[in-house]
Write a protein that holds these residues in place. Sequence first.
Motif, PDB file in Angstrom:
ATOM      1  N   ILE A 143     -79.242 124.424  41.336  1.00 23.30           N
ATOM      2  CA  ILE A 143     -80.236 124.832  40.349  1.00 23.30           C
ATOM      3  C   ILE A 143     -80.335 126.355  40.314  1.00 23.30           C
ATOM      4  O   ILE A 143     -79.792 127.037  41.192  1.00 23.30           O
ATOM      5  CB  ILE A 143     -81.626 124.224  40.663  1.00 23.30           C
ATOM      6  CG1 ILE A 143     -82.054 124.569  42.098  1.00 23.30           C
ATOM      7  CG2 ILE A 143     -81.603 122.714  40.456  1.00 23.30           C
ATOM      8  CD1 ILE A 143     -83.433 124.075  42.494  1.00 23.30           C
ATOM      9  N   ASP A 144     -81.042 126.880  39.300  1.00 23.27           N
ATOM     10  CA  ASP A 144     -81.194 128.332  39.216  1.00 23.27           C
ATOM     11  C   ASP A 144     -82.229 128.824  40.232  1.00 23.27           C
ATOM     12  O   ASP A 144     -82.985 128.033  40.800  1.00 23.27           O
ATOM     13  CB  ASP A 144     -81.548 128.783  37.796  1.00 23.27           C
ATOM     14  CG  ASP A 144     -82.901 128.287  37.313  1.00 23.27           C
ATOM     15  OD1 ASP A 144     -83.856 128.245  38.118  1.00 23.27           O
ATOM     16  OD2 ASP A 144     -83.014 127.955  36.125  1.00 23.27           O
ATOM     17  N   LYS A 145     -82.244 130.127  40.423  1.00 24.94           N
ATOM     18  CA  LYS A 145     -83.096 130.714  41.455  1.00 24.94           C
ATOM     19  C   LYS A 145     -84.582 130.496  41.192  1.00 24.94           C
ATOM     20  O   LYS A 145     -85.352 130.316  42.136  1.00 24.94           O
ATOM     21  CB  LYS A 145     -82.811 132.207  41.598  1.00 24.94           C
ATOM     22  CG  LYS A 145     -81.557 132.492  42.368  1.00 24.94           C
ATOM     23  CD  LYS A 145     -81.432 133.965  42.671  1.00 24.94           C
ATOM     24  CE  LYS A 145     -80.204 134.190  43.524  1.00 24.94           C
ATOM     25  NZ  LYS A 145     -80.087 135.567  43.974  1.00 24.94           N
ATOM     26  N   GLU A 146     -84.987 130.511  39.941  1.00 22.89           N
ATOM     27  CA  GLU A 146     -86.411 130.327  39.632  1.00 22.89           C
ATOM     28  C   GLU A 146     -86.895 128.946  40.067  1.00 22.89           C
ATOM     29  O   GLU A 146     -87.941 128.814  40.710  1.00 22.89           O
ATOM     30  CB  GLU A 146     -86.654 130.530  38.136  1.00 22.89           C
ATOM     31  CG  GLU A 146     -88.113 130.539  37.764  1.00 22.89           C
ATOM     32  CD  GLU A 146     -88.331 130.860  36.308  1.00 22.89           C
ATOM     33  OE1 GLU A 146     -89.181 130.184  35.696  1.00 22.89           O
ATOM     34  OE2 GLU A 146     -87.657 131.769  35.781  1.00 22.89           O
ATOM     35  N   GLU A 147     -86.132 127.924  39.728  1.00 21.18           N
ATOM     36  CA  GLU A 147     -86.502 126.567  40.131  1.00 21.18           C
ATOM     37  C   GLU A 147     -86.386 126.404  41.647  1.00 21.18           C
ATOM     38  O   GLU A 147     -87.227 125.761  42.281  1.00 21.18           O
ATOM     39  CB  GLU A 147     -85.626 125.537  39.423  1.00 21.18           C
ATOM     40  CG  GLU A 147     -86.092 124.112  39.624  1.00 21.18           C
ATOM     41  CD  GLU A 147     -85.287 123.105  38.814  1.00 21.18           C
ATOM     42  OE1 GLU A 147     -85.313 121.925  39.206  1.00 21.18           O
ATOM     43  OE2 GLU A 147     -84.645 123.490  37.832  1.00 21.18           O
ATOM     44  N   ALA A 148     -85.374 127.006  42.233  1.00 19.44           N
ATOM     45  CA  ALA A 148     -85.201 126.937  43.690  1.00 19.44           C
ATOM     46  C   ALA A 148     -86.358 127.638  44.405  1.00 19.44           C
ATOM     47  O   ALA A 148     -86.838 127.152  45.435  1.00 19.44           O
ATOM     48  CB  ALA A 148     -83.869 127.559  44.090  1.00 19.44           C
ATOM     49  N   PHE A 149     -86.828 128.752  43.837  1.00 18.12           N
ATOM     50  CA  PHE A 149     -87.966 129.456  44.432  1.00 18.12           C
ATOM     51  C   PHE A 149     -89.222 128.584  44.383  1.00 18.12           C
ATOM     52  O   PHE A 149     -90.007 128.562  45.337  1.00 18.12           O
ATOM     53  CB  PHE A 149     -88.209 130.791  43.719  1.00 18.12           C
ATOM     54  CG  PHE A 149     -89.343 131.582  44.310  1.00 18.12           C
ATOM     55  CD1 PHE A 149     -89.166 132.307  45.482  1.00 18.12           C
ATOM     56  CD2 PHE A 149     -90.586 131.594  43.698  1.00 18.12           C
ATOM     57  CE1 PHE A 149     -90.221 133.024  46.035  1.00 18.12           C
ATOM     58  CE2 PHE A 149     -91.632 132.307  44.246  1.00 18.12           C
ATOM     59  CZ  PHE A 149     -91.459 133.022  45.413  1.00 18.12           C
ATOM     60  N   MET A 150     -89.397 127.856  43.290  1.00 20.69           N
ATOM     61  CA  MET A 150     -90.542 126.962  43.180  1.00 20.69           C
ATOM     62  C   MET A 150     -90.462 125.887  44.265  1.00 20.69           C
ATOM     63  O   MET A 150     -91.457 125.584  44.936  1.00 20.69           O
ATOM     64  CB  MET A 150     -90.605 126.305  41.800  1.00 20.69           C
ATOM     65  CG  MET A 150     -91.839 125.460  41.622  1.00 20.69           C
ATOM     66  SD  MET A 150     -92.081 124.657  40.008  1.00 20.69           S
ATOM     67  CE  MET A 150     -90.622 124.939  39.102  1.00 20.69           C
ATOM     68  N   GLN A 151     -89.289 125.322  44.479  1.00 17.74           N
ATOM     69  CA  GLN A 151     -89.133 124.306  45.520  1.00 17.74           C
ATOM     70  C   GLN A 151     -89.361 124.895  46.909  1.00 17.74           C
ATOM     71  O   GLN A 151     -89.982 124.260  47.764  1.00 17.74           O
ATOM     72  CB  GLN A 151     -87.755 123.655  45.418  1.00 17.74           C
ATOM     73  CG  GLN A 151     -87.630 122.757  44.206  1.00 17.74           C
ATOM     74  CD  GLN A 151     -86.304 122.027  44.162  1.00 17.74           C
ATOM     75  OE1 GLN A 151     -85.604 121.911  45.164  1.00 17.74           O
ATOM     76  NE2 GLN A 151     -85.979 121.513  42.996  1.00 17.74           N
TER      77      GLN A 151
END
Length: 187
Positions: A143-151
């Motif tokens: 996934i992209d970094k933004e979604e990964a940061f949310m996780q």
Amino acid sequence: MTVERNDTKTKILDAAEGFIVQGGYNAFSFRDIAEAVGIKSASVHYHYPTKADLVSSVMVRYTADFSSQLPNPNSEKIAANVLLNGFINGFKTKIVEQRNMSLCTMLTSNKSVLPESVCVELAAFYQLILDWLTQVFVRLDKIDKEEAFMQASQLLACLHGASILVQGTNQPDFFDRALSGWKARAV
């Protein structure tokens, strides 16, 4: 002479970290540190003029030590799920098996009384973890970094919540219950 000074500084940092883990920022005085280390209070002040200097130094050391133990999240030698599982298990060891709150959880609970320099070091620690977990989730879920940061943020919040639940209820099995979904992803 330098070796002795470094040994004294290490002992001071160790004692301060222990007091913080047990009771937070206000759980000790320089006199308590001096007594624990076996030196005079003036010697503690010599190395760390203020409590803010001392606790900031504890955080800098803690962050450096923690960082040195984190495997490279982009290494192809270690699968992303193994990295995630190892991180969760490491947290569990501290909270459940050692029956301690983490240094950062204790300091965060005292945030309203922390000096700015300690808050800066605390934020740096959390950023280190979030950055590392983000990289793990990018690899794990593609996934992209933004979604990964949310996780990464959600996992870290779950870990801290689970640690409070375990300590507050004295029921270690709450950790595995709270983390069951994350652990299932790490298989």
